[in-house]
Design a protein around this motif. Structure first.
Motif, PDB file in Angstrom:
ATOM      1  N   GLY A 197      -3.865  19.889   6.980  1.00 29.55           N
ATOM      2  CA  GLY A 197      -4.390  19.350   8.229  1.00 29.55           C
ATOM      3  C   GLY A 197      -4.370  17.844   8.298  1.00 29.55           C
ATOM      4  O   GLY A 197      -3.991  17.254   9.314  1.00 29.55           O
ATOM      5  N   GLY A 198      -4.751  17.162   7.201  1.00 30.61           N
ATOM      6  CA  GLY A 198      -4.771  15.705   7.190  1.00 30.61           C
ATOM      7  C   GLY A 198      -3.395  15.114   7.357  1.00 30.61           C
ATOM      8  O   GLY A 198      -3.220  14.087   8.042  1.00 30.61           O
ATOM      9  N   THR A 199      -2.406  15.751   6.764  1.00 32.35           N
ATOM     10  CA  THR A 199      -1.029  15.264   6.882  1.00 32.35           C
ATOM     11  C   THR A 199      -0.540  15.407   8.315  1.00 32.35           C
ATOM     12  O   THR A 199       0.136  14.519   8.846  1.00 32.35           O
ATOM     13  N   TRP A 217       7.761  13.302   3.885  1.00 25.59           N
ATOM     14  CA  TRP A 217       7.120  12.307   4.741  1.00 25.59           C
ATOM     15  C   TRP A 217       6.633  11.166   3.854  1.00 25.59           C
ATOM     16  O   TRP A 217       6.671  11.263   2.620  1.00 25.59           O
ATOM     17  N   LYS A 218       6.195  10.082   4.458  1.00 25.48           N
ATOM     18  CA  LYS A 218       5.774   8.903   3.699  1.00 25.48           C
ATOM     19  C   LYS A 218       4.342   9.095   3.210  1.00 25.48           C
ATOM     20  O   LYS A 218       3.386   8.560   3.768  1.00 25.48           O
ATOM     21  N   GLY A 219       4.211   9.843   2.108  1.00 18.64           N
ATOM     22  CA  GLY A 219       2.906  10.201   1.585  1.00 18.64           C
ATOM     23  C   GLY A 219       2.337   9.188   0.613  1.00 18.64           C
ATOM     24  O   GLY A 219       2.747   8.019   0.574  1.00 18.64           O
ATOM     25  N   ALA A 220       1.423   9.665  -0.223  1.00 19.51           N
ATOM     26  CA  ALA A 220       0.654   8.783  -1.101  1.00 19.51           C
ATOM     27  C   ALA A 220       1.516   8.033  -2.113  1.00 19.51           C
ATOM     28  O   ALA A 220       1.179   6.924  -2.523  1.00 19.51           O
ATOM     29  N   HIS A 222       4.644   7.054  -1.653  1.00 17.18           N
ATOM     30  CA  HIS A 222       5.814   6.439  -1.018  1.00 17.18           C
ATOM     31  C   HIS A 222       6.062   5.018  -1.508  1.00 17.18           C
ATOM     32  O   HIS A 222       7.219   4.628  -1.729  1.00 17.18           O
ATOM     33  N   GLU A 223       5.024   4.232  -1.714  1.00 15.37           N
ATOM     34  CA  GLU A 223       5.213   2.847  -2.162  1.00 15.37           C
ATOM     35  C   GLU A 223       5.882   2.788  -3.522  1.00 15.37           C
ATOM     36  O   GLU A 223       6.712   1.910  -3.786  1.00 15.37           O
ATOM     37  N   GLN A 224       5.528   3.716  -4.417  1.00 18.28           N
ATOM     38  CA  GLN A 224       6.176   3.753  -5.734  1.00 18.28           C
ATOM     39  C   GLN A 224       7.660   4.069  -5.593  1.00 18.28           C
ATOM     40  O   GLN A 224       8.495   3.478  -6.291  1.00 18.28           O
ATOM     41  N   LEU A 225       7.986   4.981  -4.715  1.00 17.12           N
ATOM     42  CA  LEU A 225       9.389   5.339  -4.502  1.00 17.12           C
ATOM     43  C   LEU A 225      10.153   4.178  -3.868  1.00 17.12           C
ATOM     44  O   LEU A 225      11.307   3.917  -4.230  1.00 17.12           O
ATOM     45  N   VAL A 226       9.521   3.509  -2.939  1.00 13.26           N
ATOM     46  CA  VAL A 226      10.155   2.347  -2.305  1.00 13.26           C
ATOM     47  C   VAL A 226      10.472   1.290  -3.352  1.00 13.26           C
ATOM     48  O   VAL A 226      11.546   0.665  -3.326  1.00 13.26           O
ATOM     49  N   ALA A 227       9.572   1.079  -4.300  1.00 13.02           N
ATOM     50  CA  ALA A 227       9.802   0.080  -5.340  1.00 13.02           C
ATOM     51  C   ALA A 227      11.017   0.444  -6.187  1.00 13.02           C
ATOM     52  O   ALA A 227      11.832  -0.424  -6.541  1.00 13.02           O
TER      53      ALA A 227
END
Length: 238
Positions: A197-199, A217-220, A222-227
């Motif tokens: 539901g939160g997603t 989706w750009k979940g929790a 995502h920033e690590q993957l972007v790096a």
């Protein structure tokens, strides 16, 4: 073995395979090829670029003679793999590396169970994939289409080494990290069954694997993957 003695010098990059020293005198049987001699010393031929004897380049099939001075050079980088699009096959021990290569859009097949060396080698040949492994015995199998030793045990170093060695085309965010399938844009309605539901309330941009149907989706994390993606693009993008 009682035959001609030859002197062999290994490139510094191959030190991991010849811990007793990079220069040594070896006794051959007089009939084995230089490629076989090098393998017997512990170096997979996947890691050998060229062989030189007394200053001239020779094939792996060259049979050494007494007094030969052989030089074993490592693979030149970037390594070109002719004959098929560059794609990889990873064994069961390299799951994190497989997911990171897929994250970067590199065609990467991965066996999450141990199917055995003969089956892996046959799959490499059938699909014309470069076999990546830390198993020297696997890399010595003649039926391999192509192969490369993964030198580090750390995923960060493994990824950097493979990108540096082969320089594959990077197309981040285009492949499923679970199955290697290609991704497509998806609507909330198409992936709603996979979301909590939160997603559903927090995100409105989604992708879905064309093969296994997994939603992204750009979940929790995502920033690590972007790096990971940004570091790779900064250093290795063509």
């Amino acid at each position: 073995m009682n035959g001609p003695e030859i002197h062999v010098e290994f490139a510094p990059d191959l030190a991991v395979f010849v811990p007793r020293g990079l220069s040594r005198t070896l006794v051959t049987d007089g009939v084995s090829t230089l490629g076989h001699v090098v393998e017997s010393a512990g170096v997979p031929l996947t890691e050998v670029g060229t062989l030189r004897v007394d200053g001239r380049e020779v094939p792996f099939s060259y049979v050494p003679s007494a007094g030969d001075r052989a030089e074993v050079r490592s693979v030149a980088r970037p390594q070109r793999v002719p004959g098929a699009p560059l794609r990889f096959l990873l064994d069961v021990h390299l799951g994190t590396l497989a997911r990171r290569l897929r994250l970067l859009g590199v065609d990467t097949s991965y066996e999450s169970t141990d199917i055995g060396d003969p089956a892996l080698a046959a799959l490499s040949a059938a699909e014309q994939r470069v076999m990546l492994s830390r198993d020297r015995g696997l890399l010595r199998r003649r039926e391999l289409w192509s192969g490369a030793y993964v030198y580090s045990t750390r995923p960060e170093d493994q990824l950097r080494d493979i990108l540096d060695r082969f320089r594959p085309e990077l197309r981040p965010w285009t492949r499923c990290t679970a199955c290697n399938g290609l991704l497509r844009e998806a609507t909330l309605e198409e992936v709603a069954g996979q979301l909590h539901g939160g997603t559903r309330r927090s995100y409105d941009v989604f992708a879905q694997c064309r093969e296994c149907g997994r939603a992204y989706w750009k979940g929790a994390h995502h920033e690590q993957l972007v790096a990971i993606v940004e570091r790779a693009l900064e250093e290795f993008a063509r």
